[in-house]
Motif scaffolding. Structure first.
Motif, PDB file in Angstrom:
ATOM      1  N   LYS A 147       0.816  -1.218   0.000  1.00  0.00           N
ATOM      2  CA  LYS A 147       0.000   0.000   0.000  1.00  0.00           C
ATOM      3  C   LYS A 147       0.847   1.265   0.000  1.00  0.00           C
ATOM      4  CE  LYS A 147      -3.808  -2.306   0.029  1.00  0.00           C
ATOM      5  NZ  LYS A 147      -4.662  -2.333  -1.204  1.00  0.00           N
ATOM      6  N   LYS A 148       2.034   1.195   0.578  1.00  0.00           N
ATOM      7  CA  LYS A 148       2.955   2.318   0.580  1.00  0.00           C
ATOM      8  C   LYS A 148       4.367   1.802   0.341  1.00  0.00           C
ATOM      9  CE  LYS A 148       0.579   5.692   3.534  1.00  0.00           C
ATOM     10  NZ  LYS A 148       0.710   6.538   4.755  1.00  0.00           N
ATOM     11  N   VAL A 149       5.153   2.583  -0.374  1.00  0.00           N
ATOM     12  CA  VAL A 149       6.534   2.180  -0.630  1.00  0.00           C
ATOM     13  C   VAL A 149       7.463   3.364  -0.402  1.00  0.00           C
ATOM     14  CG1 VAL A 149       5.995   0.354  -2.286  1.00  0.00           C
ATOM     15  CG2 VAL A 149       6.296   2.698  -3.093  1.00  0.00           C
ATOM     16  N   HIS A 150       8.692   3.045   0.003  1.00  0.00           N
ATOM     17  CA  HIS A 150       9.758   4.033   0.058  1.00  0.00           C
ATOM     18  C   HIS A 150      10.351   4.166  -1.341  1.00  0.00           C
ATOM     19  CE1 HIS A 150       9.412   2.841   4.301  1.00  0.00           C
ATOM     20  NE2 HIS A 150       9.865   4.048   4.579  1.00  0.00           N
ATOM     21  N   LEU A 151      11.134   5.201  -1.556  1.00  0.00           N
ATOM     22  CA  LEU A 151      11.707   5.440  -2.879  1.00  0.00           C
ATOM     23  C   LEU A 151      12.624   4.302  -3.312  1.00  0.00           C
ATOM     24  CD1 LEU A 151      12.168   7.087  -5.393  1.00  0.00           C
ATOM     25  CD2 LEU A 151      13.787   8.520  -4.121  1.00  0.00           C
ATOM     26  N   ASP A 152      13.439   3.792  -2.391  1.00  0.00           N
ATOM     27  CA  ASP A 152      14.321   2.687  -2.778  1.00  0.00           C
ATOM     28  C   ASP A 152      13.522   1.436  -3.121  1.00  0.00           C
ATOM     29  OD1 ASP A 152      13.507   2.225  -0.164  1.00  0.00           O
ATOM     30  OD2 ASP A 152      15.518   2.357   0.694  1.00  0.00           O
ATOM     31  N   GLU A 153      12.390   1.222  -2.456  1.00  0.00           N
ATOM     32  CA  GLU A 153      11.524   0.091  -2.788  1.00  0.00           C
ATOM     33  C   GLU A 153      10.879   0.284  -4.161  1.00  0.00           C
ATOM     34  OE1 GLU A 153       9.938  -1.394   1.561  1.00  0.00           O
ATOM     35  OE2 GLU A 153       9.062   0.444   0.717  1.00  0.00           O
ATOM     36  N   MET A 154      10.536   1.532  -4.475  1.00  0.00           N
ATOM     37  CA  MET A 154       9.951   1.811  -5.789  1.00  0.00           C
ATOM     38  C   MET A 154      10.960   1.539  -6.901  1.00  0.00           C
ATOM     39  SD  MET A 154       7.093   2.708  -7.119  1.00  0.00           S
ATOM     40  CE  MET A 154       7.270   1.842  -8.680  1.00  0.00           C
ATOM     41  N   ILE A 155      12.209   1.904  -6.666  1.00  0.00           N
ATOM     42  CA  ILE A 155      13.254   1.639  -7.656  1.00  0.00           C
ATOM     43  C   ILE A 155      13.428   0.131  -7.842  1.00  0.00           C
ATOM     44  CG2 ILE A 155      15.747   1.806  -8.069  1.00  0.00           C
ATOM     45  CD1 ILE A 155      15.609   4.602  -6.760  1.00  0.00           C
ATOM     46  N   GLN A 156      13.396  -0.606  -6.753  1.00  0.00           N
ATOM     47  CA  GLN A 156      13.501  -2.069  -6.851  1.00  0.00           C
ATOM     48  C   GLN A 156      12.307  -2.649  -7.614  1.00  0.00           C
ATOM     49  OE1 GLN A 156      16.364  -2.998  -6.309  1.00  0.00           O
ATOM     50  NE2 GLN A 156      16.883  -3.407  -4.163  1.00  0.00           N
ATOM     51  N   ALA A 157      11.122  -2.088  -7.400  1.00  0.00           N
ATOM     52  CA  ALA A 157       9.935  -2.555  -8.127  1.00  0.00           C
ATOM     53  C   ALA A 157      10.086  -2.315  -9.623  1.00  0.00           C
ATOM     54  CB  ALA A 157       8.688  -1.847  -7.598  1.00  0.00           C
TER      55      ALA A 157
END
Length: 219
Positions: A144-154
């Protein structure tokens, strides 16, 4: 010009008219291809994310679709006791800019810039501080929510069809640093206004190549 009363135009006249209109269309202002018809830089020959719901099976013989099945959220969620790479921020931003344009990070020829050149393909939520809601990670991973580094990994796992970067790597830290710089310059309203396909379609106005039929006048 009007057609004679109770008579149809002759065959030679129709042929000549058709030829003249064809030449006019080929050389006239309607000849060039519409600027919005160009191929989307984010659309590879086979779009890995197009039209399939998570969990649906791929048709026989189809290439492996990284977006067809639900992605394990553990691939992009921050690990326990996560400690990101630390370094000079200015140097990380410079390195991140190079990685932003590097197609070698993917397995399908994409780069971060391929989809996000000039702020393209960013949702309005990109302007919000992280962590925040992102539709892609919610739909594919249930996050439901992501940090920026998690978004890059996605993005590494899905659009770029690659493995996530090591969490303590300089590469991940550099992409985070540069993306933060990009985020600071992102204005959702300006980005929408700059989109050449967001404005009124130039073909929606009266087409100068569609001259009034000389036989359409009232007899």
């Amino acid at each position: 010009m009007r057609c004679p009363r109770n008579r149809h135009p002759s065959l030679p006249w129709l042929v000549a008219t058709a030829l003249s209109v064809g030449v006019a269309n080929a050389a006239g202002p309607c000849g060039p291809r519409h600027p919005c018809a160009a191929r989307n830089p984010c659309a590879p020959k086979v779009n890995p994310c197009a039209g399939r719901k998570p969990g649906t099976a791929m048709p026989p013989g189809a290439a492996k679709n990284p977006c067809a099945a639900r992605i394990d959220p553990k691939l992009v969620a921050r690990p326990t006791n996560y400690k990101p790479y630390q370094g000079n921020q200015k140097a990380l931003v410079a390195y991140g800019e190079k990685l932003w344009h590097d197609t070698k990070l993917s397995t399908n020829g994409l780069s971060c810039n391929a989809c996000h050149m000039n702020h393209a393909a960013f949702q309005p939520t990109f302007a919000q501080p992280y962590p925040h809601y992102v539709a892609m990670t919610d739909q594919q991973m249930g996050l439901k929510k992501v940090h920026l580094d998690e978004m890059i990994q996605a993005c590494m796992v899905m659009p770029m069809a690659a493995k996530p970067l090591p969490w303590d790597s300089k590469e991940l830290a550099a992409l985070v640093a540069y993306t933060e710089r990009v985020q600071k310059t992102f204005d959702p309203k300006k980005a929408a206004a700059a989109n050449p396909c967001a404005a009124k379609n130039p073909g929606a106005a009266r087409n100068p190549c569609t001259a009034k039929n000389p036989c359409a006048a009232r007899r």
